[in-house]
Structures are given as structure tokens and as C-alpha cells.
Design a protein around this motif. Structure first.
Motif, PDB file in Angstrom:
ATOM      1  N   THR A   1       0.852  -1.176   0.000  1.00  0.00           N
ATOM      2  CA  THR A   1       0.000   0.000   0.000  1.00  0.00           C
ATOM      3  C   THR A   1       0.883   1.219   0.000  1.00  0.00           C
ATOM      4  OG1 THR A   1       0.028   0.039   2.380  1.00  0.00           O
ATOM      5  CG2 THR A   1      -1.735  -1.226   1.358  1.00  0.00           C
ATOM      6  N   PRO A   2       0.311   2.368  -0.264  1.00  0.00           N
ATOM      7  CA  PRO A   2       1.109   3.587  -0.264  1.00  0.00           C
ATOM      8  C   PRO A   2       1.881   3.743   1.044  1.00  0.00           C
ATOM      9  CG  PRO A   2      -1.090   4.055  -1.086  1.00  0.00           C
ATOM     10  CD  PRO A   2      -1.066   2.629  -0.664  1.00  0.00           C
ATOM     11  N   ALA A   3       1.205   3.427   2.147  1.00  0.00           N
ATOM     12  CA  ALA A   3       1.837   3.637   3.436  1.00  0.00           C
ATOM     13  C   ALA A   3       2.862   2.556   3.745  1.00  0.00           C
ATOM     14  CB  ALA A   3       0.780   3.665   4.526  1.00  0.00           C
ATOM     15  N   ALA A   4       2.678   1.400   3.096  1.00  0.00           N
ATOM     16  CA  ALA A   4       3.533   0.273   3.434  1.00  0.00           C
ATOM     17  C   ALA A   4       5.004   0.608   3.235  1.00  0.00           C
ATOM     18  CB  ALA A   4       3.158  -0.945   2.602  1.00  0.00           C
ATOM     19  N   ALA A   5       5.270   1.451   2.275  1.00  0.00           N
ATOM     20  CA  ALA A   5       6.641   1.822   1.996  1.00  0.00           C
ATOM     21  C   ALA A   5       7.287   2.491   3.213  1.00  0.00           C
ATOM     22  CB  ALA A   5       6.689   2.759   0.802  1.00  0.00           C
ATOM     23  N   ASP A   6       6.474   3.242   3.963  1.00  0.00           N
ATOM     24  CA  ASP A   6       7.013   3.967   5.101  1.00  0.00           C
ATOM     25  C   ASP A   6       7.080   3.104   6.349  1.00  0.00           C
ATOM     26  OD1 ASP A   6       6.912   6.048   3.384  1.00  0.00           O
ATOM     27  OD2 ASP A   6       4.943   6.734   4.094  1.00  0.00           O
ATOM     28  N   LEU A   7       6.455   1.932   6.301  1.00  0.00           N
ATOM     29  CA  LEU A   7       6.351   1.129   7.506  1.00  0.00           C
ATOM     30  C   LEU A   7       7.429   0.071   7.519  1.00  0.00           C
ATOM     31  CD1 LEU A   7       2.521   0.578   7.753  1.00  0.00           C
ATOM     32  CD2 LEU A   7       3.941   2.157   9.061  1.00  0.00           C
ATOM     33  N   PRO A   8       7.866  -0.256   8.705  1.00  0.00           N
ATOM     34  CA  PRO A   8       8.831  -1.350   8.802  1.00  0.00           C
ATOM     35  C   PRO A   8       8.166  -2.665   8.396  1.00  0.00           C
ATOM     36  CG  PRO A   8       8.294  -0.434  10.978  1.00  0.00           C
ATOM     37  CD  PRO A   8       7.527   0.341   9.984  1.00  0.00           C
ATOM     38  N   ALA A   9       8.933  -3.520   7.728  1.00  0.00           N
ATOM     39  CA  ALA A   9       8.388  -4.821   7.347  1.00  0.00           C
ATOM     40  C   ALA A   9       8.333  -5.709   8.567  1.00  0.00           C
ATOM     41  CB  ALA A   9       9.248  -5.438   6.254  1.00  0.00           C
ATOM     42  N   GLY A  10       7.203  -6.330   8.791  1.00  0.00           N
ATOM     43  CA  GLY A  10       7.084  -7.181   9.956  1.00  0.00           C
ATOM     44  C   GLY A  10       5.699  -7.770  10.033  1.00  0.00           C
ATOM     45  N   ASN A  11       5.339  -8.259  11.200  1.00  0.00           N
ATOM     46  CA  ASN A  11       4.012  -8.818  11.384  1.00  0.00           C
ATOM     47  C   ASN A  11       3.025  -7.713  11.716  1.00  0.00           C
ATOM     48  OD1 ASN A  11       4.575 -11.701  11.103  1.00  0.00           O
ATOM     49  ND2 ASN A  11       5.871 -11.367  12.900  1.00  0.00           N
TER      50      ASN A  11
ATOM     51  N   ALA B   1       7.634  -2.179  16.151  1.00  0.00           N
ATOM     52  CA  ALA B   1       8.276  -1.325  15.155  1.00  0.00           C
ATOM     53  C   ALA B   1       7.397  -0.137  14.806  1.00  0.00           C
ATOM     54  CB  ALA B   1       8.572  -2.130  13.902  1.00  0.00           C
ATOM     55  N   ALA B   2       6.074  -0.304  14.973  1.00  0.00           N
ATOM     56  CA  ALA B   2       5.191   0.823  14.613  1.00  0.00           C
ATOM     57  C   ALA B   2       3.908   0.722  15.412  1.00  0.00           C
ATOM     58  CB  ALA B   2       4.877   0.801  13.126  1.00  0.00           C
ATOM     59  N   LEU B   3       3.445   1.853  15.910  1.00  0.00           N
ATOM     60  CA  LEU B   3       2.099   1.966  16.466  1.00  0.00           C
ATOM     61  C   LEU B   3       1.381   3.000  15.614  1.00  0.00           C
ATOM     62  CD1 LEU B   3       2.680   1.999  20.351  1.00  0.00           C
ATOM     63  CD2 LEU B   3       2.112   0.062  18.872  1.00  0.00           C
TER      64      LEU B   3
ATOM     65  N   VAL C   1       2.925  -2.796  14.053  1.00  0.00           N
ATOM     66  CA  VAL C   1       3.788  -3.719  13.317  1.00  0.00           C
ATOM     67  C   VAL C   1       4.840  -4.231  14.301  1.00  0.00           C
ATOM     68  CG1 VAL C   1       5.391  -3.986  11.395  1.00  0.00           C
ATOM     69  CG2 VAL C   1       3.417  -2.445  11.177  1.00  0.00           C
ATOM     70  N   ILE C   2       5.021  -5.546  14.282  1.00  0.00           N
ATOM     71  CA  ILE C   2       6.030  -6.149  15.152  1.00  0.00           C
ATOM     72  C   ILE C   2       7.087  -6.798  14.275  1.00  0.00           C
ATOM     73  CG2 ILE C   2       6.450  -7.958  16.867  1.00  0.00           C
ATOM     74  CD1 ILE C   2       3.619  -7.369  17.930  1.00  0.00           C
ATOM     75  N   THR C   3       8.335  -6.419  14.471  1.00  0.00           N
ATOM     76  CA  THR C   3       9.423  -6.976  13.656  1.00  0.00           C
ATOM     77  C   THR C   3      10.264  -7.909  14.517  1.00  0.00           C
ATOM     78  OG1 THR C   3      10.731  -5.022  14.190  1.00  0.00           O
ATOM     79  CG2 THR C   3       9.605  -5.043  12.065  1.00  0.00           C
ATOM     80  N   ALA C   4      10.993  -8.782  13.810  1.00  0.00           N
ATOM     81  CA  ALA C   4      11.819  -9.760  14.522  1.00  0.00           C
ATOM     82  C   ALA C   4      13.049  -9.088  15.126  1.00  0.00           C
ATOM     83  CB  ALA C   4      12.212 -10.873  13.560  1.00  0.00           C
TER      84      ALA C   4
END
Lengths: 433, 331
Positions: free
Chosen positions: A94-104, A158-160, A176-179
Motif C-alpha cells: 500500500t502507499p503507506a507500506a513503503a514507510d512502515l517497517p516490514a514485519g508482522n 516497530a510501529a504503532l 507492526v512487530i518486527t523480529a
């Protein structure tokens, strides 16, 4: 493209499923009908087959976590290699996904059957905090209760993406929760943040659009709706059939409204509409002639009585047509409207005896409108298809109005016609001489 | 032609069909030895015996279930449900089983079953024995619903129902059992889905069902004396519904009142009015009016009960207002 394993819907009113256990691990080879995981709903625990041959490349939801129906929980690829983070399936693209850390992604769970949104009461972790799957991550309030929700994944926050006190649609990613420990943890509010797409849960997309969409649609449709009645001069109440017939016959219901005819209009009212005088175009009005003659007394009634007795000419209306036709000075079709009855006469030059009824449909050379029995005393009807003479009562005498279009009669002809006719009505015997 | 009562007409239809087809049998409460509540079944047990006129305990779901099963396995049961109000008790057997078996078996099973029951208020039977619940079953795909409006109609429709390979629910008006009408001696059938124009007219269409057909006819007589020419139509079956005939009449007169004895809200009148509105809109010169029973439990008090159902005077008054072009419910 790897095969996406989703949380299946096992019951009719099921929103989420609890993953009891995984039977395969990342990297394991798997056949389509191998049991991949066990899921527990409020009714039963079931073993779910993988659904595709290949290798388990990713497991996105850990045993013990509750996952919304429709969410992707594992990927099965053709080779043993794990899916690189940037090749993750569409729900994160998504557009925002680029700004978000990759994770669960942690989504707002559905806690009730008819729940669209949940109010985040409090976060129990801050961005950057380490978190275990069983840790309470946040508290959410629905219309029924307040519940503590576990993180569902081990790792780091990683993100709230929503602040405490904000409402979020069910299924929307709110954390988002990252390892690994994130370098730049994200903290955002729903109000300020770029629109974060909901996770792939199908029920999430509709509610997510709810808050703004209806308002927009309303604003878009209300403008033209308001314009239409204004253009028509206010809404007119009429039956569908009356409207259809008016449309087919080119009748304008606005004219009935302007004439003060009471609404609602039905088919019967169309007769009243048809009998309204034709609206003369403005341009014809300008080029029309209107002359009036006032007679202190009239001799026609006496003459008509005499003619009936002495000459056997019993039809006074025909006599009137004869006077009018003779005043025009040529053979003429004269239409007489008297007491609501319209009659047409052929009036040749010469004696009254030759006056004969004419086809009512024939185009008149002259219209004679006898309003002496009515209360109307002044008329300005505008030019019609032929010159018109209107008789109105004026005390003991008579007023005669001639109206015509300029192309019907020259000014001289109009004066001549009215003078001749007025003379005949005042002193009928002069006509015979 | 001889005049017989609606009871006798139904009795004849059942006897004729039972003689014609030995698979036809009657099952229900008080249908045989115990005597029949509305004298409809007199003499049948004597002719056909207790194996074809089967008395059951007071257990509607039980005997309805037996009948559905019998129908699925080759019999042609006629179920006697003493009061239409008891239909609530057999909803599963009727709506989940009988109505859906043909569909869900992929056409392998048929349920040639007739449910005979009744409707109608003003018999002073109070709220649990006075309801007109035909709209409940008309809502369910897979059920046909017939509403006879006279002895003649009752016989012809019953014979057609028994020969139908699908479940049919027939509601007889319990106040009409003693009403006589001309019924031919020779055999006849009345097809489903063919409305009957009872009276031709040009100013307004009155669509009535069951005993409301008589109400509409009486209203039409009142209106005729005032110079208003009303057309009266009896749809005969509401499933299937002869939409074509109703639309044709609506287009002709451009005004319609639908009269039915079920509760007005969410009922037959609303369904028919809505179809006319959708499909004859540009021919309508007035809103289509519904006249059903009041949305209240049917009162026991005679004074109250009588005003809950449509009357000829009430229908005539509404018709007058429509024909006069009065503003109806509009602002």
C-alpha cells in the motif's frame, strides 16, 4: 507467486480463528493435503490442509495467536528459499507500506459479531519495546466490553499506527512487530498518518471506508438535486400518468401551477391545462395591434329580434358572424365563441341568407369572442392565429377590442375593420343600407 | 346450476380426487371418527375408511412431518390443519422440508402435498384462532398458495392443488363455509396463476383475495350507484400470481386498491401494490392503496373485531377519494 494460506472460515459467525499448532515449520516440504495447522473456533478444533504442494516459506502467525478470517497466515512457495521482504503479497503493498517497517501486522480484532470499529483505550508497549506473543499489547473497547489484546508475535514494536483514544476499523493494521529491533520505530495517529490499508481480511475493507465515504457521496448528490426544483419553479405534485401524458403531448404542468390550479395534478387536470390560453411568444406580443372601441349603446339585440321576426333569420350568432365578416370586406371564415360554444361560419359577401356553417377545423379569417354575458370587461389576450374581435359589456353599452398580429392587418385595415364593426353593432340598419 | 356451500364443494373435490387417485389421503385432527369442525369432511371416512382418512393426536408438527414423508415416498396427502393459526407449529415441516425438498434433491424428490387450512376474522374466535397468515407462506419459495373466494373457486382450486406435484397451501375463509354458490355437477379444474376478472370497469381496479373479493364486489356496487365504474379482480392464487392480468387492469383504470384480510404491514397487499408500482408506474394516476387488516392481534370483542378488517364501505370510501384525485398521504 507463492500460495497464500489464509485463516479459513469454519463457522457462520466466525471472525477469527485461534492457531492451536503448526504441523510444519518454515522450510518443510508440504503436500496439498498435508495437515498444515490446527485451528480452534468457538465451536470446534480442526486440522487444515496446506492446499498446495511446495515448501513452507513463511509462517506469519504463531501458534497461540488469534487471526482474523481471511488473513494470510503462511506462504507456500515452489522452492525452500524464504520470500524476501520486498516480495510480500499485495495486502502490504500500500502507499503507506513503503514507510512502515516490514514485519508482522497487528490488526484491530473483531470482538463482536456486529462490530465495525474499536476504540483503542491504551497501548501497553511503546515503539521500540521488546514484546512476546503473549504480552498484552493494547486494550480495546467495543460497544460491549473492554478487552486486553495480546501482541500475537514475538519481536519488537516497530510501529504503532493509532493513538490511545482513537477508533480504528476492525481489520485495520494498528501496529507492526518486527523480529529485529527497529532502527526508527514509527509512532503515528490515525488522524495524521497516511491511510494505512487494512490487512487482507475481507470484512475490513468496507468498514474502513465508512467514516468519510457516506458524507462525500451525500455532498456530491445533494447539489444537483437542489438545483432541479429551483429550475422548475418548485416541485409540482402530479401523478405519474399525468406527467407521462403531459410529456407526450408537450404540455407544461408549470403553467397549471402558475395559473393557481390546485395540486396534485391528475389526468383530468390536463383538460384544464389545455384550455389555458396559449402563451404568446414575447416577440409576437411586441408586433401585435390592439384597438378598442366604446359604444354608449348597442342596437344589435333589437336588430336580431327584428331579423328573426321579419326576415326569418333566427340565428343571432350567425348574424353576429355576418356583421364581423362584412366588416372585414371580403369572403371570410368567421369563428364565434359565445358562452363556451365555438361555431364556425362561412360568410360570403352579400346577404345574410348566404351565411352557412363551416367546418370547425377550418382556419378562421376572423375570431369573434362574445364575452358580454361574462364579468370580464377588459381583455388583452395577445395576437392569435387570426384577428380577433372581443365583445365585452360596458355599462349600458358595449366595448369592442380588436387584437391581431401586425402581419394580419395593416394599421389602416385594423382601424377600418374595427370602425366598420363598431358602426354595425351600434346601428345595425346602416349595415343593410 | 345447483347451489352448494363451500364446505360441500371442498368435500366433493376431496371425494372426487380420492376416487380418482388412491394415493390421495387425508390426515389431521378430528378428520374421521371425531367429526369435522367445519363439516367439510362429512361422509369421507365412511367411504374411504380410516386408512385414507387418518385421525391423529393433537400434534401438528408430527402429522405434518408424516405427510411430508409420505408425499416424498409416493403418496399424495391432504393435510387438514384445523386453524390457519396453527401454521406456526408446522413451519419447519412446511417451509424447510416440503418447500425445499424438490430443489435440494436436485429434482429427484417431489412433495405433492396439499395443506388445507383457513383464514378470516369476525368469527369471535379471538386472537389465536382468527389470523390470516397466508403471507407467511407466500414468502417462501417452493410453496404455492391458493385463496378460494367462493364454493366454485374452492372446488376447482382444490382439485388442481391435489394434482399439483408441489406443495400447495389452500386457505379457505372460515366464515364462508356455509356460503352457497353455483357449482357445476360436471368436473372442472381452475388453473393456478390465472386471475379472474369478476367485474369489468374503467375507473378503478379493486384487487381482492378470498372473502375480500366479496367485499370488493359490494364496494363496486356502492360505487356504481355513484357513477364510479370499478373493476374487481380475484387473483385466485397469490403464488403463482397472475401479474399480467393485474398490470393490464391497472394500466386500464390507472387507479388500484388491493384488499386482503392479512395484516396490512409486510403483507400480500404490499407485495401486489409494489409490483404494480414498479411495472405500471407511468400509467398510474393515483397511489396504489393497500387495505389489509389492522396491525393488531384480532380482538375478541365483536365491536372491535369488526373494525379491524376491510369493509365494503371502507373500500368504497377510499375508491371515491382516489377517483376524485384527492391528495393521498402526500405532503
Amino acid at each position: 507467486m507463492p500460495h497464500e494460506v489464509i485463516m479459513p472460515a469454519l463457522g457462520m459467525a466466525q471472525d477469527t480463528g485461534l492457531i492451536v499448532a503448526w504441523h510444519k515449520s518454515p522450510g518443510d516440504a508440504v503436500a496439498a493435503d498435508d495437515v498444515l495447522f490446527e485451528v480452534e473456533t468457538d465451536k470446534a478444533t480442526m486440522e487444515v490442509p496446506a492446499g498446495a504442494d511446495g515448501f513452507v516459506t513463511q509462517i506469519r502467525a504463531q501458534a497461540g495467536s488469534e487471526v482474523p478470517v481471511g488473513d494470510v497466515i503462511a506462504l507456500i512457495g515452489e522452492s525452500r528459499e524464504a520470500v524476501p521482504a520486498d516480495e510480500k503479497p499485495a495486502d502490504d503493498a500500500t502507499p503507506a507500506a513503503a514507510d512502515l517497517p516490514a514485519g508482522n501486522n497487528v490488526i484491530l480484532p473483531a470482538l463482536g459479531m456486529a462490530q465495525d470499529t474499536g476504540l483503542i483505550v491504551a497501548w501497553h508497549k511503546a515503539p521500540g519495546d521488546a514484546v512476546a506473543a503473549g504480552d498484552i499489547l493494547f486494550e480495546v473497547e467495543t460497544d460491549k466490553s473492554t478487552m486486553e489484546v495480546e501482541a500475537g508475535f514475538d519481536g519488537f514494536v516497530a510501529a504503532l499506527l493509532a493513538e490511545a483514544g482513537e477508533e480504528a476499523p476492525v481489520g485495520e493494521t494498528i501496529a507492526v512487530i518486527t523480529a529485529t529491533k527497529p532502527e526508527k520505530p514509527v509512532k503515528a495517529s490515525r488522524a495524521g498518518a497516511p491511510a494505512v490499508a487494512p490487512a487482507s481480511a475481507p470484512q475490513a475493507s468496507a468498514p474502513a471506508a465508512k467514516p468519510s465515504a457516506p458524507k462525500l457521496a451525500k455532498a456530491a448528490t445533494s447539489a444537483p438535486k437542489a438545483a432541479a426544483p429551483a429550475a422548475a419553479g418548485g416541485r409540482i405534485l402530479a401523478s405519474p400518468k399525468a406527467r407521462r401524458i403531459a410529456l407526450q403531448q408537450g404540455l407544461d404542468l408549470n403553467r397549471l401551477a402558475e395559473a393557481g390550479h390546485p395540486q396534485p395534478y391528475h389526468v383530468a387536470d390536463l383538460e384544464a391545462l389545455k384550455s389555458l390560453p396559449e402563451k404568446a411568444p414575447q416577440i409576437a406580443q411586441a408586433a401585435s395591434r390592439r384597438l378598442t372601441a366604446d359604444l354608449p349603446s348597442e342596437g344589435f339585440a333589437e336588430f336580431a329580434a327584428w331579423a328573426a321576426e321579419a326576415g326569418g333569420l333566427k340565428d343571432a350568432v350567425a348574424l353576429l358572424a355576418g356583421f364581423a365578416g362584412a366588416s372585414l370586406g371580403r369572403d371570410a371564415i368567421v369563428v364565434v365563441e359565445s358562452l363556451g360554444v365555438t361555431r364556425a361560419f362561412s360568410v360570403p359577401m352579400g346577404t345574410f341568407g348566404n351565411i352557412a356553417p363551416a367546418d370547425p377545423a377550418s382556419a378562421p379569417d376572423l375570431i369573434l369572442r362574445d364575452l358580454r354575458m361574462s364579468r370580464i370587461n377588459t381583455v388583452t389576450l395577445g395576437a392569435e392565429g387570426a384577428p380577433s374581435l372581443t365583445l365585452t359589456q360596458a355599462g349600458e353599452g358595449l366595448a369592442i377590442t380588436l387584437e391581431c398580429a401586425s402581419h394580419h392587418l395593416t394599421a389602416t385595415e385594423a382601424v377600418s375593420l374595427l370602425s366598420n364593426f363598431a358602426g354595425r353593432m351600434e346601428q345595425p340598419l346602416r349595415h343593410l343600407l | 346450476m345447483r347451489n352448494i356451500t363451500l364446505s360441500q364443494a371442498v368435500n366433493e373435490a376431496l371425494a372426487e380426487e380420492m376416487r380418482r387417485d388412491e394415493r390421495v389421503f387425508i390426515i389431521g385432527e378430528d378428520v374421521a371418527e371425531a367429526g369435522t369442525p367445519f363439516k367439510v369432511l362429512s361422509g369421507l371416512v365412511e367411504e374411504f375408511g380410516t386408512s385414507r382418512v387418518v385421525d391423529t393426536p393433537i400434534a401438528e408438527p408430527g402429522f405434518m412431518g408424516i405427510a411430508v414423508g409420505a408425499a416424498m415416498t409416493g403418496s399424495r396427502p391432504v393435510v387438514d390443519l384445523m386453524f390457519g393459526d396453527f401454521i406456526y407449529l408446522i413451519m419447519d415441516q412446511l417451509c424447510n422440508q416440503a418447500a425445499k425438498t424438490h430443489y435440494m434433491s436436485g429434482g429427484k424428490l417431489n412433495v405433492p402435498l396439499v395443506l388445507r387450512t383457513n383464514l378470516g376474522a369476525t368469527r369471535r374466535s379471538a386472537a389465536q384462532h382468527s389470523q390470516s397468515l397466508h403471507a407467511l407462506v407466500a414468502h417462501i419459495p417452493g410453496l404455492k398458495v391458493a385463496l378460494p373466494s367462493s364454493a366454485y373457486e374452492a372446488k376447482g382450486l382444490m382439485k388442481t392443488a391435489i394434482r399439483d406435484n408441489n406443495p400447495v397451501v389452500i386457505f379457505e375463509d372460515k366464515l364462508m363455509y356455509n356460503d352457497k354458490a353455483p357449482v357445476p355437477e360436471e368436473e372442472y379444474l381452475i388453473p393456478f396463476g390465472k386471475a379472474n376478472v369478476k367485474r369489468s370497469g374503467s375507473d378503478i381496479t379493486l384487487i381482492g383475495t378470498s372473502s375480500m373479493v366479496q367485499v370488493c364486489e359490494k364496494a363496486a356496487e356502492i360505487l356504481a350507484s355513484e357513477g364510479i365504474d370499478a373493476e374487481v379482480i380475484d387473483p385466485r392464487t397469490i403464488v403463482p400470481l397472475d401479474e399480467e392480468a393485474l398490470l393490464k387492469s391497472a394500466k386500464k383504470t390507472s387507479r388500484v386498491i388491493v384488499v386482503d384480510e392479512g395484516h396490512q404491514s409486510f403483507g400480500i397487499t404490499g407485495e401486489i401494490a409494489s409490483r404494480i408500482n414498479e411495472k405500471a408506474f407511468y400509467h398510474l394516476d393515483a397511489p396504489v392503496l393497500r387495505m389489509g387488516a389492522m396491525d393488531v392481534p384480532v380482538p375478541f370483542s365483536p365491536a372491535l373485531e369488526d373494525i379491524t378488517v376491510p369493509t365494503p364501505e371502507g373500500v368504497a370510501e377510499s375508491a371515491r377519494r382516489l377517483v376524485a384525485g384527492e391528495m393521498i398521504h402526500a405532503a
